[in-house]
Scaffold this active site. Structure first.
Site, PDB file in Angstrom:
ATOM      1  N   CYS A 252      21.297  -1.372 -25.607  1.00 51.92           N
ATOM      2  CA  CYS A 252      21.688  -0.002 -25.945  1.00 51.92           C
ATOM      3  C   CYS A 252      20.953   1.035 -25.115  1.00 51.92           C
ATOM      4  O   CYS A 252      21.275   2.213 -25.184  1.00 51.92           O
ATOM      5  CB  CYS A 252      21.434   0.267 -27.427  1.00 51.92           C
ATOM      6  SG  CYS A 252      19.689   0.128 -27.859  1.00 51.92           S
TER       7      CYS A 252
ATOM      8  N   ASP B 229      17.947   2.053 -25.534  1.00 52.42           N
ATOM      9  CA  ASP B 229      16.893   2.732 -26.288  1.00 52.42           C
ATOM     10  C   ASP B 229      15.522   2.204 -25.868  1.00 52.42           C
ATOM     11  O   ASP B 229      15.410   1.104 -25.322  1.00 52.42           O
ATOM     12  CB  ASP B 229      17.112   2.528 -27.790  1.00 52.42           C
ATOM     13  CG  ASP B 229      18.355   3.244 -28.275  1.00 52.42           C
ATOM     14  OD1 ASP B 229      18.830   4.133 -27.557  1.00 52.42           O
ATOM     15  OD2 ASP B 229      18.845   2.908 -29.363  1.00 52.42           O
TER      16      ASP B 229
ATOM     17  N   CYS C 257      17.153   3.626 -32.907  1.00 51.98           N
ATOM     18  CA  CYS C 257      17.891   3.891 -34.142  1.00 51.98           C
ATOM     19  C   CYS C 257      17.052   3.551 -35.374  1.00 51.98           C
ATOM     20  O   CYS C 257      15.912   3.102 -35.272  1.00 51.98           O
ATOM     21  CB  CYS C 257      19.162   3.051 -34.143  1.00 51.98           C
ATOM     22  SG  CYS C 257      18.806   1.308 -34.322  1.00 51.98           S
TER      23      CYS C 257
ATOM     24  N   CYS D 242      18.011  -4.471 -32.164  1.00 50.84           N
ATOM     25  CA  CYS D 242      17.065  -3.363 -32.383  1.00 50.84           C
ATOM     26  C   CYS D 242      15.688  -3.910 -32.757  1.00 50.84           C
ATOM     27  O   CYS D 242      14.661  -3.334 -32.374  1.00 50.84           O
ATOM     28  CB  CYS D 242      17.583  -2.441 -33.476  1.00 50.84           C
ATOM     29  SG  CYS D 242      19.326  -2.011 -33.300  1.00 50.84           S
TER      30      CYS D 242
END
Ligand code: FES
Length: 160
Positions: A35, A37, A61, A105
């Protein structure tokens, strides 16, 4: 019904160990290949090789925040060698699980912690079981794609 369990929501809403650390003994930054991130983890290590403190900052996130909160909790108080035995699955189990699309994540926290330990080991000229072959710049194997950026708390987003 929320796709997240109460533990995840609690760690996202009231994350532990968020912030900066002056002159950390080890620091790791990792960007998710899934992603994009980012996660930064800093660790303080005492003379007995015990992690006495860990802090994180993230452009990530809610699942990344919850994972980092619980993962840093899990390594604080452990020796470097014991911290290296903490697996991504243990972090996920401690969280009570994440939706499959959000597993990547949690990998962010796992890889950034290992990167911080790698940095510490390099600075001190030490070697550890569990770091053999570890490359802080390599992408973790990850098949869970899901890049929806969720609401993140402002303090997690400052100057990585
Ligand atoms: Fe990027 Fe969760 S860390 S979507």
């Amino acid at each position: 019904m929320s796709m997240y369990n109460e533990t995840v929501i609690e760690h996202f809403s009231n994350p532990h160990n968020v912030g900066d650390m002056e002159n950390p003994d080890g620091e790791g930054v990792y960007g998710s290949p899934v992603c994009g991130d980012m996660m930064k983890i800093m660790i303080r290590v005492d003379e007995n090789d015990v992690i006495t403190d860990a802090k994180f900052k993230t452009f990530g996130c809610g699942s990344a925040i919850a994972s980092s909160s619980i993962a840093t909790d899990m390594v604080i108080g452990k020796t470097i060698e014991d911290a290296l035995t903490v697996t991504n699955k243990q972090v996920l189990d401690a969280l009570g699980g994440l939706p499959a699309i959000k597993i990547h994540c949690s990998v962010l926290a796992d890889h950034a912690i290992k990167s911080a330990i790698y940095d510490y080991a390099k600075k001190r000229g030490k070697t550890y079981k569990g770091l053999e072959g570890f490359d802080p710049d390599a992408d973790e194997e990850d098949t869970h794609h899901g890049c929806d950026m969720e609401t993140a708390l402002p303090e997690h987003l400052s100057d990585l």
